[in-house]
Write an enzyme that holds these catalytic residues in place. Structure first.
Site, PDB file in Angstrom:
ATOM      1  N   GLU A 169      55.349  25.251  57.508  1.00  0.00           N
ATOM      2  CA  GLU A 169      55.848  25.256  56.123  1.00  0.00           C
ATOM      3  C   GLU A 169      54.865  25.984  55.210  1.00  0.00           C
ATOM      4  O   GLU A 169      55.260  26.702  54.289  1.00  0.00           O
ATOM      5  CB  GLU A 169      56.087  23.829  55.627  1.00  0.00           C
ATOM      6  CG  GLU A 169      57.120  23.067  56.429  1.00  0.00           C
ATOM      7  CD  GLU A 169      58.448  23.812  56.554  1.00  0.00           C
ATOM      8  OE1 GLU A 169      58.958  24.303  55.533  1.00  0.00           O
ATOM      9  OE2 GLU A 169      58.972  23.899  57.687  1.00  0.00           O
TER      10      GLU A 169
ATOM     11  N   TRP B  98      55.688  29.410  55.602  1.00  0.00           N
ATOM     12  CA  TRP B  98      56.885  29.813  54.836  1.00  0.00           C
ATOM     13  C   TRP B  98      56.475  30.206  53.413  1.00  0.00           C
ATOM     14  O   TRP B  98      57.027  31.124  52.815  1.00  0.00           O
ATOM     15  CB  TRP B  98      57.918  28.673  54.780  1.00  0.00           C
ATOM     16  CG  TRP B  98      58.906  28.703  55.903  1.00  0.00           C
ATOM     17  CD1 TRP B  98      58.923  27.892  57.000  1.00  0.00           C
ATOM     18  CD2 TRP B  98      60.047  29.583  56.037  1.00  0.00           C
ATOM     19  NE1 TRP B  98      59.997  28.222  57.806  1.00  0.00           N
ATOM     20  CE2 TRP B  98      60.703  29.247  57.235  1.00  0.00           C
ATOM     21  CE3 TRP B  98      60.574  30.619  55.257  1.00  0.00           C
ATOM     22  CZ2 TRP B  98      61.855  29.908  57.674  1.00  0.00           C
ATOM     23  CZ3 TRP B  98      61.720  31.272  55.698  1.00  0.00           C
ATOM     24  CH2 TRP B  98      62.347  30.913  56.890  1.00  0.00           C
TER      25      TRP B  98
ATOM     26  N   TRP C  49      81.385  36.729  41.625  1.00  0.00           N
ATOM     27  CA  TRP C  49      80.947  35.407  41.153  1.00  0.00           C
ATOM     28  C   TRP C  49      81.902  34.898  40.090  1.00  0.00           C
ATOM     29  O   TRP C  49      82.485  35.673  39.335  1.00  0.00           O
ATOM     30  CB  TRP C  49      79.538  35.487  40.558  1.00  0.00           C
ATOM     31  CG  TRP C  49      78.469  35.926  41.511  1.00  0.00           C
ATOM     32  CD1 TRP C  49      77.736  37.069  41.433  1.00  0.00           C
ATOM     33  CD2 TRP C  49      77.992  35.234  42.675  1.00  0.00           C
ATOM     34  NE1 TRP C  49      76.843  37.143  42.475  1.00  0.00           N
ATOM     35  CE2 TRP C  49      76.975  36.030  43.253  1.00  0.00           C
ATOM     36  CE3 TRP C  49      78.328  34.031  43.284  1.00  0.00           C
ATOM     37  CZ2 TRP C  49      76.292  35.662  44.405  1.00  0.00           C
ATOM     38  CZ3 TRP C  49      77.641  33.656  44.439  1.00  0.00           C
ATOM     39  CH2 TRP C  49      76.639  34.473  44.991  1.00  0.00           C
TER      40      TRP C  49
ATOM     41  N   ASN D 192      63.212  19.161  49.867  1.00  0.00           N
ATOM     42  CA  ASN D 192      63.640  20.478  50.353  1.00  0.00           C
ATOM     43  C   ASN D 192      65.049  20.468  50.955  1.00  0.00           C
ATOM     44  O   ASN D 192      65.848  21.364  50.699  1.00  0.00           O
ATOM     45  CB  ASN D 192      62.641  21.003  51.381  1.00  0.00           C
ATOM     46  CG  ASN D 192      63.056  22.360  51.921  1.00  0.00           C
ATOM     47  OD1 ASN D 192      63.177  23.319  51.168  1.00  0.00           O
ATOM     48  ND2 ASN D 192      63.320  22.439  53.220  1.00  0.00           N
TER      49      ASN D 192
ATOM     50  N   TRP E  28      73.511  32.984  42.184  1.00  0.00           N
ATOM     51  CA  TRP E  28      72.287  32.270  42.543  1.00  0.00           C
ATOM     52  C   TRP E  28      71.229  32.379  41.453  1.00  0.00           C
ATOM     53  O   TRP E  28      70.388  31.490  41.292  1.00  0.00           O
ATOM     54  CB  TRP E  28      71.730  32.745  43.888  1.00  0.00           C
ATOM     55  CG  TRP E  28      71.444  34.225  43.987  1.00  0.00           C
ATOM     56  CD1 TRP E  28      72.295  35.187  44.446  1.00  0.00           C
ATOM     57  CD2 TRP E  28      70.235  34.910  43.626  1.00  0.00           C
ATOM     58  NE1 TRP E  28      71.689  36.422  44.397  1.00  0.00           N
ATOM     59  CE2 TRP E  28      70.420  36.288  43.896  1.00  0.00           C
ATOM     60  CE3 TRP E  28      69.006  34.506  43.115  1.00  0.00           C
ATOM     61  CZ2 TRP E  28      69.438  37.249  43.658  1.00  0.00           C
ATOM     62  CZ3 TRP E  28      68.017  35.461  42.879  1.00  0.00           C
ATOM     63  CH2 TRP E  28      68.236  36.813  43.139  1.00  0.00           C
TER      64      TRP E  28
ATOM     65  N   TRP F 132      66.377  30.921  47.064  1.00  0.00           N
ATOM     66  CA  TRP F 132      67.737  31.087  46.532  1.00  0.00           C
ATOM     67  C   TRP F 132      68.452  32.216  47.268  1.00  0.00           C
ATOM     68  O   TRP F 132      69.628  32.104  47.616  1.00  0.00           O
ATOM     69  CB  TRP F 132      67.725  31.328  45.016  1.00  0.00           C
ATOM     70  CG  TRP F 132      67.673  30.028  44.283  1.00  0.00           C
ATOM     71  CD1 TRP F 132      66.574  29.416  43.758  1.00  0.00           C
ATOM     72  CD2 TRP F 132      68.784  29.141  44.029  1.00  0.00           C
ATOM     73  NE1 TRP F 132      66.921  28.206  43.199  1.00  0.00           N
ATOM     74  CE2 TRP F 132      68.266  28.017  43.346  1.00  0.00           C
ATOM     75  CE3 TRP F 132      70.149  29.188  44.316  1.00  0.00           C
ATOM     76  CZ2 TRP F 132      69.088  26.955  42.946  1.00  0.00           C
ATOM     77  CZ3 TRP F 132      70.960  28.119  43.917  1.00  0.00           C
ATOM     78  CH2 TRP F 132      70.420  27.025  43.246  1.00  0.00           C
TER      79      TRP F 132
HETATM   80  C1  FAD Z   1      66.748  26.731  46.458  1.00  0.00           C
HETATM   81  C2  FAD Z   1      65.289  26.423  46.722  1.00  0.00           C
HETATM   82  C3  FAD Z   1      64.332  26.670  45.734  1.00  0.00           C
HETATM   83  C4  FAD Z   1      62.980  26.401  45.983  1.00  0.00           C
HETATM   84  N1  FAD Z   1      62.062  26.633  44.977  1.00  0.00           N
HETATM   85  C5  FAD Z   1      60.750  26.374  45.200  1.00  0.00           C
HETATM   86  C6  FAD Z   1      59.782  26.593  44.185  1.00  0.00           C
HETATM   87  O1  FAD Z   1      60.072  27.076  43.084  1.00  0.00           O
HETATM   88  N2  FAD Z   1      58.484  26.261  44.451  1.00  0.00           N
HETATM   89  C7  FAD Z   1      58.117  25.754  45.666  1.00  0.00           C
HETATM   90  O2  FAD Z   1      56.938  25.438  45.839  1.00  0.00           O
HETATM   91  N3  FAD Z   1      59.005  25.578  46.644  1.00  0.00           N
HETATM   92  C8  FAD Z   1      60.307  25.859  46.468  1.00  0.00           C
HETATM   93  N4  FAD Z   1      61.203  25.644  47.475  1.00  0.00           N
HETATM   94  C9  FAD Z   1      60.710  25.325  48.834  1.00  0.00           C
HETATM   95  C10 FAD Z   1      60.572  23.835  49.196  1.00  0.00           C
HETATM   96  O3  FAD Z   1      61.738  23.142  48.863  1.00  0.00           O
HETATM   97  C11 FAD Z   1      59.386  23.174  48.526  1.00  0.00           C
HETATM   98  O4  FAD Z   1      58.223  23.938  48.713  1.00  0.00           O
HETATM   99  C12 FAD Z   1      59.128  21.780  49.120  1.00  0.00           C
HETATM  100  O5  FAD Z   1      60.263  20.966  48.964  1.00  0.00           O
HETATM  101  C13 FAD Z   1      57.947  21.161  48.429  1.00  0.00           C
HETATM  102  O6  FAD Z   1      57.757  19.840  48.844  1.00  0.00           O
HETATM  103  P1  FAD Z   1      56.474  19.425  49.679  1.00  0.00           P
HETATM  104  O7  FAD Z   1      55.248  19.936  49.034  1.00  0.00           O
HETATM  105  O8  FAD Z   1      56.576  17.946  49.894  1.00  0.00           O
HETATM  106  O9  FAD Z   1      56.741  20.211  51.039  1.00  0.00           O
HETATM  107  P2  FAD Z   1      56.146  20.004  52.512  1.00  0.00           P
HETATM  108  O10 FAD Z   1      57.307  19.851  53.414  1.00  0.00           O
HETATM  109  O11 FAD Z   1      55.112  18.957  52.540  1.00  0.00           O
HETATM  110  O12 FAD Z   1      55.518  21.436  52.835  1.00  0.00           O
HETATM  111  C14 FAD Z   1      54.173  21.777  52.528  1.00  0.00           C
HETATM  112  C15 FAD Z   1      54.135  23.042  51.707  1.00  0.00           C
HETATM  113  O13 FAD Z   1      54.748  24.110  52.410  1.00  0.00           O
HETATM  114  C16 FAD Z   1      55.467  24.949  51.512  1.00  0.00           C
HETATM  115  N5  FAD Z   1      56.903  24.905  51.817  1.00  0.00           N
HETATM  116  C17 FAD Z   1      57.615  23.859  52.277  1.00  0.00           C
HETATM  117  N6  FAD Z   1      58.908  24.201  52.469  1.00  0.00           N
HETATM  118  C18 FAD Z   1      59.018  25.490  52.115  1.00  0.00           C
HETATM  119  C19 FAD Z   1      60.094  26.430  52.087  1.00  0.00           C
HETATM  120  N7  FAD Z   1      61.330  26.085  52.489  1.00  0.00           N
HETATM  121  N8  FAD Z   1      59.860  27.693  51.649  1.00  0.00           N
HETATM  122  C20 FAD Z   1      58.615  28.066  51.255  1.00  0.00           C
HETATM  123  N9  FAD Z   1      57.544  27.221  51.270  1.00  0.00           N
HETATM  124  C21 FAD Z   1      57.742  25.958  51.686  1.00  0.00           C
HETATM  125  C22 FAD Z   1      55.248  24.394  50.117  1.00  0.00           C
HETATM  126  O14 FAD Z   1      54.177  25.073  49.522  1.00  0.00           O
HETATM  127  C23 FAD Z   1      54.899  22.939  50.400  1.00  0.00           C
HETATM  128  O15 FAD Z   1      54.134  22.344  49.381  1.00  0.00           O
HETATM  129  C24 FAD Z   1      62.581  25.891  47.244  1.00  0.00           C
HETATM  130  C25 FAD Z   1      63.556  25.654  48.218  1.00  0.00           C
HETATM  131  C26 FAD Z   1      64.884  25.900  47.965  1.00  0.00           C
HETATM  132  C27 FAD Z   1      65.894  25.628  49.047  1.00  0.00           C
END
Ligand code: FAD
Length: 467
Positions: free
Chosen positions: A265, A268, A296, A331, A349, A372
């Site tokens: 993650e 990612w 749209w 997420n 989006w 998005w």
């Molecule tokens: C439509 C949409 C919009 C999003 N917008 C953002 C945003 O503006 N800022 C943001 O930080 N994340 C965004 N995310 C990605 C993700 O949802 C969040 O990073 C995650 O939910 C953060 O929670 P966590 O720190 O507990 O994640 P954990 O699961 O604990 O993951 C650890 C870290 O990995 C990174 N990460 C995790 N999942 C993703 C992912 N799918 N894509 C990229 N990096 C990821 C984050 O930095 C996160 O803090 C978005 C996802 C979607 C589907």
């Protein structure tokens, strides 16, 4: 007196493992830390409401830490180039140290700063990512467009440097006038909507370190099993700390060696930054050009219902209310609500991206835009267009006992598990016993799910034919 250097902090609001701070200290000169609030640079993605709340508390915490170390934080408000140039002139600084910007608008703004402060040099060091986005390349020398080989390439790239501790002190320069943080009005006043944010979060570096410690001790070994269950506290919730650079990616990386799934993650996050670096229009325009022709819909009522968590689809409403109350959303649920907006409601989006930008405490230009576009199907490594999440099945699979829905949509709390994700399927008597009248105590669905899905699939299929 020795001439100082400026340490221009923007999205690296931390003292631990901050390479820009290290570089400033290595000059051996007095260091003047500065932060500029920029709402004026044309094209800037200025922080949204929830991010401003976070920023206020983060700057307050950093300011207190910097006073303790001997170099008070200077706050200024205005265009980045004007304000940094003014500070260079006021302080006689001989260099400016900063983190490498990753957002396209900020990269452009830093170029104007370089011109504005010449012959004084702007020296940028990567603070936000494990690797500079140009460092990871395919064998052909091109950027990656797909996550899996990108992740493999990062892992093969060589060891990631160990994080460096915070300095014990910072030699400060002569006193410089600073704005008063309170005068910036970053906190909401009338109305004060931040109650839920205050309960949920402790912004700042100390909060970030505490969150990381707690997650590594209590959550990391369960991460793989629980990360998709929004009713549990299964993920790290480090994202807002990442967004403002209150924690370093190297520190998170080295703390999580026990769980490669979690490290994926973090990769990612790197991948999203890589995509944005090489595709500067990512926040505004579809990466797959054919999506520009998507028909749209214009549906203000649908958009408003989505924003307010009043769509009549429980898991969608729970997610949107979690976002509104806490500034964060799980997420799995982000993917469900995004798919619902783009596919079932067929709204662009970019509208969802803008709402998230304003309401998320972790709003991050790269991750928000890339995610998005991924959900919409218009991104580089996107979900196939025909994958339309069924929010009822998603709810039943990932929130099987309805704990998440009941927490954020309390009017559904008394429904049995079997129908909590689809109250319209419950027999009238069951609804009545749970105190629910559809259209009165809880909305009827704003779109019939099967019909919404078909409409989206037809539009996407037409688009592909044209392409
Ligand atoms: C439509 C949409 C919009 C999003 N917008 C953002 C945003 O503006 N800022 C943001 O930080 N994340 C965004 N995310 C990605 C993700 O949802 C969040 O990073 C995650 O939910 C953060 O929670 P966590 O720190 O507990 O994640 P954990 O699961 O604990 O993951 C650890 C870290 O990995 C990174 N990460 C995790 N999942 C993703 C992912 N799918 N894509 C990229 N990096 C990821 C984050 O930095 C996160 O803090 C978005 C996802 C979607 C589907």
């Amino acid at each position: 007196m020795t001439a100082p250097v400026l340490l221009w902090l923007r999205r690296e609001l931390r003292l631990t493992d901050n390479p820009a701070l290290r570089a400033a200290l290595a000059t051996g000169r007095p260091v003047i830390p500065v932060f500029v609030l920029d709402d004026e640079t044309p094209g800037a993605w200025a922080p949204g409401g929830a991010s401003r709340w976070w920023l206020h508390h983060s700057l307050a915490a950093l300011g207190a830490d910097l006073v303790r170390l001997g170099a008070p934080l200077v706050l200024r408000r205005g265009r980045l180039d004007f304000e940094i140039a003014r500070l260079v002139a006021e302080t006689g600084a001989v260099e400016v140290h900063a983190g490498t910007p990753t957002e396209p608008w900020a990269r452009a703004a830093y170029r104007t700063v370089i011109d504005a402060i010449a012959p004084v040099k702007l020296r940028c060091t990567m603070t936000a990512l494990l690797h500079h986005p140009d460092e990871i390349r395919t064998q052909a020398g091109t950027p990656y467009g797909v996550f899996t080989p990108f992740g493999r390439a990062v892992r093969a790239h060589g060891p990631i440097a160990l994080p460096e501790p915070a300095p014990a002190d910072i030699p400060g320069g002569a006193a410089v006038a600073s704005d008063d943080l309170e005068s910036w009005g970053l906190l909401p006043a009338a109305p004060d909507w931040a109650g839920g944010l205050r309960t949920a979060w402790s912004p700042g570096e100390a909060g970030a370190q505490a969150r990381l410690r707690e997650f590594v001790a209590e959550g990391l070994d369960q991460y793989r099993a629980r990360r998709d269950l929004p009713g549990t506290d299964g993920t790290s919730r480090l994202s807002p700390f990442f967004a403002w650079g209150e924690i370093s990616p190297r520190q998170v990386w080295h703390s999580s060696a026990a769980c490669e799934k979690f490290r994926d993650e973090v990769l990612w996050r790197e991948f999203a930054a890589h995509l944005l670096w090489h595709n500067p229009t990512l926040p505004d325009a579809p990466l797959r050009a054919e999506f520009a022709a998507m028909p749209w819909r214009d549906d203000q009522a649908g958009l408003r219902a989505w924003q307010r968590g009043q769509t009549g689809i429980p898991i969608v409403d729970a997610g949107m209310r979690q976002l509104w109350h806490t500034g964060w959303m799980h997420n799995r649920v982000r993917m469900i609500v995004a798919s619902f907006l783009v596919k079932h409601l067929m709204l662009p989006w970019q509208l969802g991206e803008a709402w998230f930008w304003d309401t998320l405490v972790d709003a991050d230009l790269a991750q928000n835009a890339a995610s998005w576009q991924w959900v919409a199907g218009s991104g580089a490594d996107a979900a196939p267009y025909f994958r339309v999440f069924n929010p009822v099945l998603q709810g039943r699979k990932f929130d099987p006992d309805g704990a998440y829905v009941r927490r954020y949509v309390p009017e559904l709390a008394l429904l049995p598990d079997s129908v909590v994700h689809a109250p319209w399927e419950a027999p009238a008597l069951v609804r009545e016993a749970a105190g629910i009248r559809l259209g009165a105590t809880y909305p009827a669905p704003v779109v019939e799910l099967a019909a919404g899905r078909d409409r989206a699939l037809q539009a996407f299929a037409a688009l592909r034919k044209v392409a």
